[in-house]
Design an enzyme around this catalytic site. Sequence first.
Site, short mmCIF file in Angstrom:
data_model
loop_
_atom_site.label_atom_id
_atom_site.label_comp_id
_atom_site.label_asym_id
_atom_site.label_seq_id
_atom_site.Cartn_x
_atom_site.Cartn_y
_atom_site.Cartn_z
N ILE A 152 0.84 -1.20 0.00
CA ILE A 152 0.00 0.00 0.00
C ILE A 152 0.87 1.25 0.00
O ILE A 152 1.70 1.45 0.89
CB ILE A 152 -0.94 0.01 1.21
CG1 ILE A 152 -1.78 -1.28 1.25
CG2 ILE A 152 -1.81 1.25 1.21
CD1 ILE A 152 -2.62 -1.50 0.01
N GLU A 153 0.65 2.09 -1.01
CA GLU A 153 1.44 3.31 -1.16
C GLU A 153 0.58 4.53 -1.36
O GLU A 153 1.02 5.54 -1.91
CB GLU A 153 2.43 3.13 -2.33
CG GLU A 153 3.36 1.94 -2.15
CD GLU A 153 4.29 1.71 -3.31
OE1 GLU A 153 4.59 2.68 -4.03
OE2 GLU A 153 4.73 0.55 -3.49
N GLY A 154 -0.68 4.44 -0.91
CA GLY A 154 -1.58 5.58 -1.04
C GLY A 154 -2.97 5.21 -0.58
O GLY A 154 -3.22 4.12 -0.07
#
Length: 298
Positions: A152-154
Amino acid sequence: MGTKFSAKSAFLFLGILLNLAFKTKAGSIVIYWGQDGREGTLTSTCASRKYGIVNIAFLSIFGNGRKPQINLAGHCDPASNGCQKVSNDIRNCQNQGVKVMLSIGGGTSGYTLTSDAEARGVAEYLWNNFLGGRSNSRPLGDAVLDGIDFDIEGGQLHYVALATRLSELSRGGRKVYLTAAPQCPFPDEWLDDALQTGLFDYVYIQFYNNRPCEYSTINPKKFKDSWNRWTSSVPAQKFFVGLPASQQAAGSGYVGANILKSQVLPFVKGSSKYGGVMLWNKYHDDRNGYSSQIRDSV
């Protein structure tokens, strides 16, 4: 009657103890597969005997009212159910003892969770379409994956609810592994609350594209401090050193195989929570032969 031990027997016994001690620190290599059609099939990936875990990347669209969707780049077309053929590959891998996970998220903006309720709904979609539940439209066919990887990067911060619901759904049945691939700056902006639940089995720390905590021969302390903080602050079973498989695989953070073996691995293996090395990704590993250079040392 007393028992006499010869010097030879003593050395043999010591050798056995050292060998057992070494094996307890033996880790595995985790690889991301699915984002380049030139990287070969999932079956051939597992048949190489290099990897202990393969993360299928990615389920890159979910949340905000949208139907979740996988994207396996040049491998297959999910819109026409073309990715259901991967089911046989998944079983082939599992029959060889390789865990196969679905990685959700990635470096795109196609996902977010607007509420805990939506997060629980996504968890149930994952359960029914990729794990132990049932659905008439399973994108990867009827094979049952071993778990879910959170890359998860956002998006919005409702991943506690997602992880909790996945854990609830798997109770009393086949083990569902939860893993995560946070950035190395601590705490992770998106996953810290979820990681603190203690629900995650493995954590693949991304020590790349993050210069303040990447490994450097000039200043190894920044990496060591980061590793120590992660392993002492997050209640997960095992931690992995996440690296690019070649210089071209990331903007920064590549560590040469010899440096990894001589400087990085001896340090991280000092932790009882050491799990191995995670590599991004299969295509770049093929090009560089990185896993082949390190696997006997991991």
